[in-house]
Design a protein around this motif. Structure first.
Motif, PDB file in Angstrom:
ATOM      1  N   ARG A 181      -3.101 -18.972  -6.478  1.00 29.74           N
ATOM      2  CA  ARG A 181      -3.484 -19.825  -5.352  1.00 29.74           C
ATOM      3  C   ARG A 181      -4.137 -21.109  -5.849  1.00 29.74           C
ATOM      4  O   ARG A 181      -3.835 -22.213  -5.367  1.00 29.74           O
ATOM      5  CB  ARG A 181      -4.435 -19.058  -4.444  1.00 29.74           C
ATOM      6  CG  ARG A 181      -4.796 -19.783  -3.154  1.00 29.74           C
ATOM      7  CD  ARG A 181      -5.656 -18.886  -2.294  1.00 29.74           C
ATOM      8  NE  ARG A 181      -6.131 -19.579  -1.101  1.00 29.74           N
ATOM      9  CZ  ARG A 181      -6.946 -19.038  -0.201  1.00 29.74           C
ATOM     10  NH1 ARG A 181      -7.355 -17.793  -0.356  1.00 29.74           N
ATOM     11  NH2 ARG A 181      -7.344 -19.731   0.839  1.00 29.74           N
TER      12      ARG A 181
ATOM     13  N   ALA B 162      -2.811 -25.113  -5.621  1.00 22.81           N
ATOM     14  CA  ALA B 162      -3.634 -26.228  -5.160  1.00 22.81           C
ATOM     15  C   ALA B 162      -3.693 -27.335  -6.204  1.00 22.81           C
ATOM     16  O   ALA B 162      -3.623 -28.532  -5.871  1.00 22.81           O
ATOM     17  CB  ALA B 162      -5.046 -25.728  -4.825  1.00 22.81           C
TER      18      ALA B 162
ATOM     19  N   ASP C   3      -0.438 -29.229  -6.223  1.00 26.58           N
ATOM     20  CA  ASP C   3      -0.359 -30.195  -5.118  1.00 26.58           C
ATOM     21  C   ASP C   3      -1.036 -31.509  -5.500  1.00 26.58           C
ATOM     22  O   ASP C   3      -0.523 -32.600  -5.201  1.00 26.58           O
ATOM     23  CB  ASP C   3      -1.014 -29.608  -3.868  1.00 26.58           C
ATOM     24  CG  ASP C   3      -0.201 -28.473  -3.272  1.00 26.58           C
ATOM     25  OD1 ASP C   3       1.012 -28.412  -3.553  1.00 26.58           O
ATOM     26  OD2 ASP C   3      -0.782 -27.648  -2.541  1.00 26.58           O
ATOM     27  N   GLN C   4      -2.191 -31.411  -6.165  1.00 27.09           N
ATOM     28  CA  GLN C   4      -2.887 -32.628  -6.576  1.00 27.09           C
ATOM     29  C   GLN C   4      -2.083 -33.396  -7.626  1.00 27.09           C
ATOM     30  O   GLN C   4      -2.037 -34.630  -7.601  1.00 27.09           O
ATOM     31  CB  GLN C   4      -4.259 -32.265  -7.138  1.00 27.09           C
ATOM     32  CG  GLN C   4      -5.184 -31.614  -6.114  1.00 27.09           C
ATOM     33  CD  GLN C   4      -6.523 -31.273  -6.742  1.00 27.09           C
ATOM     34  OE1 GLN C   4      -7.265 -32.154  -7.149  1.00 27.09           O
ATOM     35  NE2 GLN C   4      -6.835 -29.990  -6.804  1.00 27.09           N
TER      36      GLN C   4
END
Length: 351
Positions: free
Chosen positions: A332, A336, A339-340
């Motif tokens: 998870r 994240a 995504d950055q």
């Protein structure tokens, strides 16, 4: 490469008379742990979607193939006059498999608990050895070995804690035993037999009976059994706490990287304030980026952001090695972070 590697691993293992299935699993574990540091985030995200589609097509295709191959096998066995015997043999094999699973699983769980005790003893012994080591100031090699030893000791501590927190009882043993259904792998294994074997059709039919005799009764019984036994579930607050703690460690590493970047480079106050807001509330990233109208400020923002994400990636890799967090939380946090990284590629106008 992702699609080819499993087949290559399987074929190479079979060539040296080893287990192709075990080789595929080992290759998957190795690539899964190494890929985050070597594969770009955008490609890894696309790869996840590709594999999900590929798995869905293959799994449904195998079940369609089962339905396609079953009638010819039944007709061939009936022509040989051994249909009833073959079905009876399949039911007997299925009953033996279920009985064996119910018999050995409690012993397996007992071995897991024994393993936890041994790990605890190993952890204590290793801690005593490390405490007695005091390297000299100029002994860089020994200091590095000592640091690796402390990291391994910390990993042992988390492994022991995980074994104790996730200890399985008799309810879990019954549920895991019932969940041992046969299906795709059993049918696929039967298809690898030589077609000219005199018992080919019989063995294929037996594998079908085993799959159906476990999939249907156990599959329908499992939800009822889980509701009746009510095994201990992982609390949601534990996962939230782990995820928050993991993100906290990554954010701490990011803050240190940003501070170091601000020390080595004169950064405009607008950029510095933007990163402070980003760490406090990542959801405001789009608003902060919108305030950076100047190309020079955008370039500064990108350099600091690259330092931050690199630090977070290193922190996440270290936490993956330490073993303090479950694989779901690691994945998870990796998503994240990906995504950055994908958004970072758009800051400078790159694809």
């Amino acid at each position: 490469m992702a699609l080819v590697v499993p087949f290559v691993a399987f074929l190479l293992a079979e060539e040296v008379h080893a287990s192709g299935i075990v080789a595929v699993v080992a290759a998957g574990l190795t690539l899964g742990n190494r890929a985050p540091g070597r594969v770009p985030a955008a490609r890894r995200r696309a790869e996840e979607a590709n594999w999900a589609t590929f798995s869905m097509v293959v799994e449904n295709g195998v079940f369609l193939l089962m339905g396609y191959l079953l009638p010819p096998a039944v007709r061939e066995v009936a022509r040989q006059g051994s249909l009833e015997h073959s079905i009876g043999a399949g039911l007997a094999v299925a009953a033996i498999l279920v009985a064996v699973r119910f018999a050995y699983l409690p012993f397996t769980l007992a071995l897991v608990r024994r393993r936890a005790r041994r790990m605890a003893e190993r952890r204590d012994s290793m801690a005593e050895r490390l405490k007695g080591v005091e390297p000299e100031e100029d002994d860089v090699r020994l200091r590095r070995r000592l640091d690796r030893g402390w990291l391994r000791l910390e990993a042992y501590r988390h492994d022991v804690a995980a074994e104790r927190e996730q200890r399985l009882g008799w309810r879990d043993s019954i549920i895991l035993s019932t969940a041992g259904m046969r299906g795709v792998v059993t049918i696929a294994a039967a298809q690898t037999l030589p077609r000219d074997h005199p018992l080919y059709a019989t063995l294929v039919l037996v594998s079908f009976v085993v799959a159906l005799a476990t999939l249907l009764p156990q599959g329908l019984l499992l939800p009822v059994l889980v509701r009746r036994l009510r095994p201990t579930a992982d609390p949601d607050d534990t996962e939230r706490r782990e995820y928050a703690e993991l993100l906290g460690r990554m954010s701490e590493a990011a803050r240190e990287a940003i501070e170091e970047q601000l020390e080595v480079e004169e950064i405009d106050p607008v950029v510095a304030e933007g990163f402070e807001a980003r760490l406090r509330e990542r959801a405001r990233r789009a608003e902060v980026l919108g305030e950076l109208r100047s190309a020079e400020l955008a370039a500064q923002f990108r350099r600091v952001l690259e330092a931050q994400l690199a630090a977070e990636a290193q922190a996440l890799a270290a936490e993956r090695w330490r073993g303090a967090y479950c694989s779901e939380m690691i994945a998870r946090a990796q998503r994240a972070l990906d995504d950055q990284k994908i958004q970072l590629a758009g800051v400078g106008g790159e694809d």
